[in-house]
Write a protein that holds these residues in place. Structure first.
Motif, PDB file in Angstrom:
ATOM      1  N   ARG A   1     -12.324 -15.349  42.207  1.00  0.00           N
ATOM      2  CA  ARG A   1     -12.975 -16.493  41.777  1.00  0.00           C
ATOM      3  C   ARG A   1     -11.739 -17.056  41.036  1.00  0.00           C
ATOM      4  O   ARG A   1     -10.682 -16.157  40.576  1.00  0.00           O
ATOM      5  CB  ARG A   1     -13.784 -16.342  40.685  1.00  0.00           C
ATOM      6  CG  ARG A   1     -14.255 -17.536  39.712  1.00  0.00           C
ATOM      7  CD  ARG A   1     -15.553 -16.881  38.717  1.00  0.00           C
ATOM      8  NE  ARG A   1     -15.610 -18.204  37.913  1.00  0.00           N
ATOM      9  CZ  ARG A   1     -16.794 -18.993  38.366  1.00  0.00           C
ATOM     10  NH1 ARG A   1     -17.276 -18.995  39.460  1.00  0.00           N
ATOM     11  NH2 ARG A   1     -16.907 -20.241  37.179  1.00  0.00           N
ATOM     12  N   THR A   2     -11.567 -18.549  40.728  1.00  0.00           N
ATOM     13  CA  THR A   2     -10.269 -19.074  40.355  1.00  0.00           C
ATOM     14  C   THR A   2     -10.425 -19.365  38.808  1.00  0.00           C
ATOM     15  O   THR A   2     -11.256 -20.253  38.706  1.00  0.00           O
ATOM     16  CB  THR A   2      -9.699 -20.150  41.389  1.00  0.00           C
ATOM     17  OG1 THR A   2      -9.433 -19.514  42.828  1.00  0.00           O
ATOM     18  CG2 THR A   2      -8.513 -20.906  40.677  1.00  0.00           C
ATOM     19  N   LEU A   3      -9.354 -19.423  37.953  1.00  0.00           N
ATOM     20  CA  LEU A   3      -9.543 -19.851  36.595  1.00  0.00           C
ATOM     21  C   LEU A   3      -8.171 -20.806  36.586  1.00  0.00           C
ATOM     22  O   LEU A   3      -6.972 -20.237  36.665  1.00  0.00           O
ATOM     23  CB  LEU A   3      -9.301 -18.933  35.769  1.00  0.00           C
ATOM     24  CG  LEU A   3     -10.630 -17.565  35.577  1.00  0.00           C
ATOM     25  CD1 LEU A   3     -10.451 -16.868  34.310  1.00  0.00           C
ATOM     26  CD2 LEU A   3     -12.083 -18.435  35.627  1.00  0.00           C
TER      27      LEU A   3
ATOM     28  N   VAL B   1      -4.413 -19.476  37.265  1.00  0.00           N
ATOM     29  CA  VAL B   1      -3.331 -20.233  37.608  1.00  0.00           C
ATOM     30  C   VAL B   1      -3.049 -20.898  36.399  1.00  0.00           C
ATOM     31  O   VAL B   1      -3.958 -21.667  35.412  1.00  0.00           O
ATOM     32  CB  VAL B   1      -3.911 -21.306  38.783  1.00  0.00           C
ATOM     33  CG1 VAL B   1      -2.749 -22.389  38.916  1.00  0.00           C
ATOM     34  CG2 VAL B   1      -4.207 -20.656  40.132  1.00  0.00           C
ATOM     35  N   ILE B   2      -1.746 -21.081  36.008  1.00  0.00           N
ATOM     36  CA  ILE B   2      -1.324 -21.695  34.656  1.00  0.00           C
ATOM     37  C   ILE B   2      -0.487 -22.611  35.193  1.00  0.00           C
ATOM     38  O   ILE B   2       0.510 -22.437  35.740  1.00  0.00           O
ATOM     39  CB  ILE B   2      -0.615 -20.649  33.857  1.00  0.00           C
ATOM     40  CG1 ILE B   2      -1.703 -19.678  33.643  1.00  0.00           C
ATOM     41  CG2 ILE B   2      -0.189 -21.450  32.500  1.00  0.00           C
ATOM     42  CD1 ILE B   2      -1.257 -18.784  32.477  1.00  0.00           C
ATOM     43  N   ASP B   3      -0.565 -23.908  34.691  1.00  0.00           N
ATOM     44  CA  ASP B   3       0.237 -25.248  34.831  1.00  0.00           C
ATOM     45  C   ASP B   3       0.430 -25.617  33.554  1.00  0.00           C
ATOM     46  O   ASP B   3      -0.650 -26.430  33.031  1.00  0.00           O
ATOM     47  CB  ASP B   3      -0.531 -25.863  36.035  1.00  0.00           C
ATOM     48  CG  ASP B   3       0.371 -27.471  35.950  1.00  0.00           C
ATOM     49  OD1 ASP B   3       1.524 -27.308  36.375  1.00  0.00           O
ATOM     50  OD2 ASP B   3      -0.144 -28.581  35.631  1.00  0.00           O
ATOM     51  N   SER B   4       1.512 -25.886  33.061  1.00  0.00           N
ATOM     52  CA  SER B   4       2.710 -24.951  33.724  1.00  0.00           C
ATOM     53  C   SER B   4       3.228 -24.283  32.576  1.00  0.00           C
ATOM     54  O   SER B   4       3.189 -24.418  31.360  1.00  0.00           O
ATOM     55  CB  SER B   4       3.878 -26.174  34.011  1.00  0.00           C
ATOM     56  OG  SER B   4       4.512 -26.853  32.977  1.00  0.00           O
ATOM     57  N   VAL B   5       3.884 -23.084  32.988  1.00  0.00           N
ATOM     58  CA  VAL B   5       4.436 -21.991  31.720  1.00  0.00           C
ATOM     59  C   VAL B   5       5.468 -22.693  30.889  1.00  0.00           C
ATOM     60  O   VAL B   5       5.418 -22.311  29.652  1.00  0.00           O
ATOM     61  CB  VAL B   5       4.764 -21.104  32.471  1.00  0.00           C
ATOM     62  CG1 VAL B   5       5.128 -19.916  31.453  1.00  0.00           C
ATOM     63  CG2 VAL B   5       3.870 -20.390  33.439  1.00  0.00           C
TER      64      VAL B   5
END
Length: 341
Positions: free
Chosen positions: A41-43, A102-106
């Motif tokens: 699963r994607t967060l 997924v983190i956009d953006s660090v």
């Protein structure tokens, strides 16, 4: 299957997507966020780009992806709240099983926190949570070139790393035309990387090639090749012998739809499709007005000429031969006979 295609289809561990002012890496991020057959699963946590620009259809596949839009949380405004605890809680409350975060953006997150060290501590806590889940679980970080980048690429965070860097095709074109250096396998890898790495790490150099006089004028190419760019892959792993780390570095192309070989990109096809030139060392006896070569009989005659410094002797011990010069003062008299010693 190319390495980048495999990474997009089955990401694992820590994956860093690096964009720059001269070239964005968002097309690869969008491919990673597409629904796939993998069970994870994607967060998605958006701090810079709105989720609608990253996910094609937000309403579909809500069972596979959860979106957290933090783009309106801006320090100094009434909407500002620290997103770190909310992010940790969302990961902890995710259903059991593999998880893709997924983190956009660090770099935007680091700017909001106003501390690179605190941001690194937070990212490390995230990665610890994700690593404790069933595999394949992955943490994908998208960021621009910034001071925070060296922190997340160090082995203190993860000894295993997949680092994806987007470069404009103009950079490769510049290396080929200015330095006569072809990317491997068309050219020697040692020569290419020795020139490519220091130039690519200087961000103003790529910006000049894209936005300067005579540049392409856009961050992704020009004309029909506007969606093309070059992808540098740095894959760091752990070898089987003694746990030694191994690093693999390679280049692949992106044509707007997916991975492609560099020589098939429209912007580089003309340069990389040239027939390989057989480079031979210069012959000093070439293009001279007289013949410097010897025939076989001349070589045999030269070999029979006795050399003046070669003495033929059957003695087994070494002998020093000395022929006095006309200016040498050699006699048998003792030069110190007048001294009373």
């Amino acid at each position: 299957m190319s390495r980048l295609t495999s990474i997009i289809a089955n990401p694992s561990g820590l994956v860093i997507l690096q964009s720059s002012v001269s070239q964005t890496c968002l097309p690869i991020l969008r491919q990673i966020l597409k629904p796939a057959e993998r069970p994870s699963r994607t967060l998605l946590f958006s701090f810079l780009y709105p989720p609608s620009s990253l996910v094609e259809n937000l309403a579909s596949d809500t069972s596979l992806i959860s979106i957290f839009d933090y783009t309106e949380r801006i320090p100094g405004y009434d909407t500002w709240t620290d997103s770190r605890q909310d992010t940790l809680d969302a990961i902890k409350s995710a259903p059991p099983g593999p998880l893709s975060v997924v983190i956009d953006s660090v770099d935007t997150l680091a700017s909001d926190i106003s501390s690179d060290s605190q941001t690194f501590k937070f990212i490390k806590a995230l990665f610890t949570l994700i690593s404790s889940r069933p595999q394949p679980s992955v943490l994908v970080l998208h960021l621009l070139t910034c001071s925070f980048l060296p922190l997340v690429t160090q082995t203190a965070l993860s000894p295993i790393l997949t680092h994806v860097i987007a470069h404009p095709p103009a950079l490769i074109e510049y290396l080929i035309t200015a330095f006569s250096t072809l990317p491997p396998p068309a050219g020697p890898a040692e020569k290419f990387w020795g020139i490519f790495i220091p130039i690519s790490e200087r961000a103003p150099e790529s910006q000049r090639l894209v936005y300067g006089p005579g540049g392409t004028g856009t961050c992704a190419g020009a004309g029909n090749n506007s969606n093309e760019f070059v992808v540098e892959l740095i894959i760091r792993g752990v070898g089987t012998e003694g746990g030694r780390r191994t690093i693999e570095r390679l280049l692949e192309g992106w044509d707007g739809k997916g991975t492609e070989r560099l020589e098939r990109l429209g912007s580089l096809k003309a340069l990389l499709s040239r027939k390989e030139i057989d480079v031979k060392p210069l012959d000093p006896m070439q293009n001279v007005p007289f013949n410097l070569h010897l025939t076989k009989s001349q070589e045999e005659s030269r070999g029979r000429v006795p050399l003046p410094y070669a003495h033929q002797s059957s003695a087994t011990c070494s002998t020093i031969y000395y022929e006095p010069d006309s200016a040498d003062d050699i006699d048998d008299d003792d030069p110190d006979e007048d001294l009373d010693i």
